[in-house]
Design an enzyme around this catalytic site. Structure first.
Site, mmCIF file in Angstrom:
data_model
loop_
_atom_site.group_PDB
_atom_site.id
_atom_site.type_symbol
_atom_site.label_atom_id
_atom_site.label_comp_id
_atom_site.label_asym_id
_atom_site.label_seq_id
_atom_site.Cartn_x
_atom_site.Cartn_y
_atom_site.Cartn_z
ATOM 1 N N HIS A 290 -3.817 6.039 3.312
ATOM 2 C CA HIS A 290 -4.490 4.959 2.863
ATOM 3 C C HIS A 290 -3.975 3.732 3.611
ATOM 4 C CE1 HIS A 290 -6.049 1.768 0.142
ATOM 5 N NE2 HIS A 290 -6.920 2.364 -0.293
ATOM 6 N N ASP B 36 0.771 -1.270 0.112
ATOM 7 C CA ASP B 36 0.008 0.039 -0.115
ATOM 8 C C ASP B 36 0.876 1.266 -0.164
ATOM 9 O OD1 ASP B 36 -2.321 1.969 0.759
ATOM 10 O OD2 ASP B 36 -3.195 -0.085 0.790
ATOM 11 N N SER C 142 -11.472 -0.898 -0.798
ATOM 12 C CA SER C 142 -10.174 -1.023 -0.126
ATOM 13 C C SER C 142 -10.286 -1.182 1.289
ATOM 14 C CB SER C 142 -9.420 0.318 -0.175
ATOM 15 O OG SER C 142 -8.877 0.689 -1.417
ATOM 16 N N ASN D 254 -13.787 0.090 -7.164
ATOM 17 C CA ASN D 254 -14.785 1.157 -6.768
ATOM 18 C C ASN D 254 -15.321 1.856 -8.140
ATOM 19 O OD1 ASN D 254 -14.091 0.536 -4.368
ATOM 20 N ND2 ASN D 254 -13.472 2.582 -3.729
#
Length: 331
Positions: A86, A49, A251, A184
């Protein structure tokens, strides 16, 4: 060839206060199996990530190692801090510590985290860095011989890259489940397909998102490779600056499954008295799902419910204790 990027997500709220067990962790019934699963101890979850706040109070005891694969921080491989937010949020959902003095708990609060920063502060990276990160996670060995148990990627790109799929296959062949966000770009219709890679590869465990009312998130991608769904709307977790935030996206659903695999692995391998293959771990995971009424292209095997094998009535009670606004109600 396009770059890999973060699965788009929404930051709903940033706070200094914390909830000990976030609603998403409760919804998938993780606390009900913590004792049996030894809170996920002995597992290492590789989070590919944007990095992670290494000194966050809820994460600092969980991080066993890490590496930076991006040009950020002068390309220093030892600096895998999070300059986006994130990665810290994802890591917290998977394995934030269960601390008596407060903070939040992740799904597997005694699992360790291998932080692999493959995305920069803007949330993008190249395929080469992602591929290198996967191979690094497969080959990594900790100070006491620890090996990676699960690889988690809440990222995606539009391109089907053979080297990326080959890296995923190598992980699976090594017995390491690879958990990926579905994406998404959904249009709120299960009849149309939306795909992102590596999520769309059949070898990965592709995760879609639902809200606390068990409704499919309108943004959640749908396609024939969806494996299961998990909470991904208004998810409360750790955030840089020692804070906490509510974020939404597939996520956020992904690390619920990543942490769950650590719990499932401990339970099932104790039961079978041997190490399980990736296919066997996947089978044990999908046994712990319940259908919620959508087509397979939207929910796959259903909603993750870790205690479903032991107590179906309790599962229904927990799921129904979310009110219409999506907030957790005291029992």
């Amino acid at each position: 060839m396009n770059n890999v990027h973060l699965i788009p997500y929404r930051v709903e709220e940033i706070t200094a206060a914390a909830v000990q067990i976030p609603p998403g962790v409760e919804m998938i019934q993780a606390p009900a199996v913590w004792a049996e699963a030894e809170h996920g101890s002995g597992n290492v979850l590789a989070i590919l990530d944007t990095g992670c706040q290494v000194d966050h109070p809820d994460l600092k005891d969980r991080i066993i190692d890490g590496k930076n694969f991006t040009p950020d921080f002068g390309s220093d491989p030892k600096n895998f801090d999070d300059n986006n937010g994130h990665g810290t949020h994802v890591a917290g959902t998977a394995a934030a510590s269960l601390r008596p003095e407060g903070g939040i708990a992740g799904v597997a609060p005694s699992a360790n985290l291998l932080i692999l920063k493959v995305l920069n502060g803007e949330g993008s990276g190249d395929y080469a860095g992602i591929i290198e990160g996967i191979h690094y996670a497969i080959d990594w060995q900790g100070p006491n011989g620890e090996k990676t148990s699960v690889i988690s990627m809440s990222l995606g790109g539009p391109d089907d890259v053979p080297e990326l799929q080959a890296a995923v296959k190598r992980a699976v062949d090594a017995g390491i489940p690879v958990v990926c966000a579905a994406g998404n770009e959904g249009d709120d219709s299960p009849s149309t397909d939306e795909t992102a890679y590596p999520g769309a590869y059949p070898e990965v465990i592709q995760v879609g998102a639902v809200d606390f009312n068990r409704k499919l998130a309108p943004f959640s991608n749908t396609n024939d490779e969806i494996d299961l769904v998990a909470p991904g709307v208004r998810i409360y977790s750790t955030y840089p600056g020692g804070k906490y935030a509510i974020l939404s996206g597939t996520s956020m659903a992904t690390p619920h499954v990543t942490g769950a695999l650590a719990l499932v692995k401990n339970i099932a391998e104790k039961e079978f008295a041997r190490k399980l293959t990736e296919a066997e771990l996947y089978a044990q995971l999908v046994r712990r799902t319940v259908p919620i009424g959508y087509p397979k292209s939207a929910e796959g095997n259903g909603l993750l419910a870790l205690d479903a094998l032991n107590n179906f009535e309790r599962m229904v009670e927990l799921m129904n204790s979310f009110n219409r606004s999506g907030e957790w109600e005291n029992e």
